[in-house]
Design an enzyme around this catalytic site. Structure first.
Site, PDB file in Angstrom:
ATOM      1  N   LEU A 131     -19.717   9.237 -17.376  1.00  0.00           N
ATOM      2  CA  LEU A 131     -18.779   9.397 -16.774  1.00  0.00           C
ATOM      3  C   LEU A 131     -18.412   9.036 -15.493  1.00  0.00           C
ATOM      4  O   LEU A 131     -19.372   9.915 -14.714  1.00  0.00           O
ATOM      5  CB  LEU A 131     -18.077  10.903 -17.038  1.00  0.00           C
ATOM      6  CG  LEU A 131     -18.652  11.666 -18.546  1.00  0.00           C
ATOM      7  CD1 LEU A 131     -18.072  13.135 -18.901  1.00  0.00           C
ATOM      8  CD2 LEU A 131     -17.339  10.833 -19.715  1.00  0.00           C
ATOM      9  N   ASP A 132     -16.788   8.465 -14.933  1.00  0.00           N
ATOM     10  CA  ASP A 132     -16.549   8.306 -13.785  1.00  0.00           C
ATOM     11  C   ASP A 132     -16.339   9.967 -13.109  1.00  0.00           C
ATOM     12  O   ASP A 132     -16.432  10.693 -13.600  1.00  0.00           O
ATOM     13  CB  ASP A 132     -15.070   8.197 -13.396  1.00  0.00           C
ATOM     14  CG  ASP A 132     -14.922   6.557 -13.902  1.00  0.00           C
ATOM     15  OD1 ASP A 132     -15.784   5.816 -13.783  1.00  0.00           O
ATOM     16  OD2 ASP A 132     -13.984   6.286 -14.561  1.00  0.00           O
ATOM     17  N   CYS A 133     -16.910   9.931 -11.641  1.00  0.00           N
ATOM     18  CA  CYS A 133     -16.745  11.457 -10.968  1.00  0.00           C
ATOM     19  C   CYS A 133     -15.371  11.759 -10.985  1.00  0.00           C
ATOM     20  O   CYS A 133     -15.845  12.872 -11.553  1.00  0.00           O
ATOM     21  CB  CYS A 133     -16.799  10.804  -9.244  1.00  0.00           C
ATOM     22  SG  CYS A 133     -17.467  12.031  -8.071  1.00  0.00           S
ATOM     23  N   THR A 135     -13.168  12.365 -13.803  1.00  0.00           N
ATOM     24  CA  THR A 135     -13.291  12.344 -14.980  1.00  0.00           C
ATOM     25  C   THR A 135     -14.593  13.587 -15.093  1.00  0.00           C
ATOM     26  O   THR A 135     -15.493  13.340 -14.837  1.00  0.00           O
ATOM     27  CB  THR A 135     -13.782  11.391 -16.140  1.00  0.00           C
ATOM     28  OG1 THR A 135     -12.723  10.569 -15.828  1.00  0.00           O
ATOM     29  CG2 THR A 135     -14.184  12.078 -17.464  1.00  0.00           C
TER      30      THR A 135
END
Length: 308
Positions: A131-133, A135
Site C-alpha cells: 500500500l502507498d504510505c 493509504t
C-alpha cells in the site's frame, strides 16, 4: 520448518522434479532445499530424478531465511490473521510498508520484525501486497519462501474510497493505461503508451459532494486507484497529488478493507477485513446512506477476521 505432502494419484510414476512443479514448489526453493538436507520420500533421501509412487510422503525442510538489513523496532502492530504460512498486518495511514530513503525506519517491516523478535523468533518481512504510505488497511505477508508465490497467486484485495463528485456510471471497469507523467518519477497519468490498467468499482453511496466507492483491482499498477478516479473526474478526497482537496481529510481517502487468499496451511479461502479508520469513517458519515452501504459491504465478505 518441515513441510510434508502426499504424492497425488495423478503423479504416480512421475519424476520427483515434476511432482515438485505440480505442488507449485518453485525452482529457486527446490535448489535451496537441495543445498541443505534435501528431499525425502517416506523418510529416505531422494534425488529429484527419482520416480515417485502415489501415496508416498514427500518431506523437506525450509531453508533458513537470508539475513535482513531491516531493523527490528518495538512499534505498535495489529496482526489481523496469522498461521505458519501467512500473516495479515494492519498498516495505518502515514506508515510506509518498508524502509526507503525517505522512510529509513518506523515502517511496517520494522514493526513486523520487532514483533517476531519479541516472540524470540527469526524471520524476514515478505509482503505479498503493498500500500502507498498514505493509504490505510491490510497487507498480506508470506512467512516463508514456499508460501510467497502461492499467496501472490491467489491474493485479492477490496478497497473502500471516498471520492469528490461521482463517476458518470454507478459501476463499471476503468480500462485505461497508466504511465509516468512527463518529467516526473512519482506522478502517474493515463496515457496511450502506459501499461494496461483495469479497476472495477461500484458506487455504494453518494451525497454532499462525495461518494463512497467499493473497488477491486484487476491489475496492480502504482497509484492505480488514485489515477483512475482522477481520470474519471472524481479524485479521491485528500489526494492533493491527483487533484483532491485536503480540506476535509489530510490524506488520500483510500483504505484496503478486505484481503482474500488461499492459505497453504489448509487450502481454504480466508477473508480478512478491517473497518474504516476514524478519519475516513468521519468523512463517510457525511454521505447519506453510507452506514447502511458499509454494513452491506462487510456482510458480503463476512463479519471480519478469518472466515472460510
Amino acid at each position: 520448518m518441515w513441510l510434508h505432502f502426499t504424492v497425488p494419484e495423478r503423479c504416480d510414476g512421475w519424476r520427483l522434479r515434476d511432482v515438485l512443479r505440480r505442488l507449485e514448489i518453485s525452482g529457486r526453493l527446490s535448489r535451496a532445499v537441495k543445498r541443505g538436507p534435501g528431499f525425502f520420500l517416506d523418510g529416505t533421501p531422494a534425488h529429484t530424478d527419482i520416480a515417485c509412487r502415489a501415496g508416498q510422503t514427500l518431506a523437506f525442510c525450509l531453508p533458513d531465511e537470508p539475513p535482513t538489513s531491516v531493523l527490528p523496532q518495538p512499534l505498535p502492530l495489529t496482526v489481523c490473521y496469522e498461521d505458519e504460512h501467512a500473516a495479515v498486518l494492519y498498516k495505518p495511514a502515514g506508515m510506509a510498508v518498508h524502509p526507503t530513503r525517505g522512510y529509513p525506519d518506523g515502517t511496517l517491516a520494522n514493526a513486523w520484525l520487532g514483533c517476531l523478535q519479541s516472540r524470540g523468533q527469526a524471520g524476514v518481512f515478505r509482503p505479498v501486497t503493498r500500500l502507498d504510505c498514505g493509504t490505510s488497511g491490510l497487507v498480506l505477508c508470506a512467512k516463508n519462501a514456499f508460501s510467497a508465490p502461492l499467496l501472490a497467486k491467489t491474493a485479492q484485495k477490496g478497497y473502500l474510497a471516498l471520492c469528490e463528485g461521482e463517476p458518470d456510471a454507478p459501476c463499471g471497469v476503468v480500462d485505461a493505461p497508466i504511465g509516468l507523467a512527463e518529467g516526473s518519477t512519482v506522478v502517474r497519468r493515463v496515457c496511450a503508451q502506459g501499461r494496461p490498467s483495469r479497476t472495477q468499482y461500484a458506487v455504494l453511496a453518494a451525497g454532499g459532494g462525495l461518494c463512497l466507492v467499493g473497488i477491486r483491482l484487476l491489475t496492480g499498477r502504482t497509484h492505480q486507484i488514485r489515477v483512475h478516479f482522477a481520470f474519471l473526474g472524481c479524485p479521491l478526497a485528500g489526494d492533493g497529488l491527483y487533484g483532491g482537496s485536503r480540506l476535509r481529510i489530510a490524506r488520500q481517502a483510500l483504505h484496503c478493507a478486505r484481503v482474500s487468499f488461499i492459505s497453504p496451511k489448509d487450502g481454504l479461502l480466508h477473508t480478512v477485513q478491517a473497518p474504516l479508520p476514524p478519519d475516513m469513517a468521519a468523512l463517510a458519515g457525511c454521505i447519506p446512506g453510507a452506514q447502511q452501504a458499509l454494513a452491506g459491504f462487510w456482510g458480503a465478505g463476512g463479519p471480519g477476521g478469518s472466515v472460510p
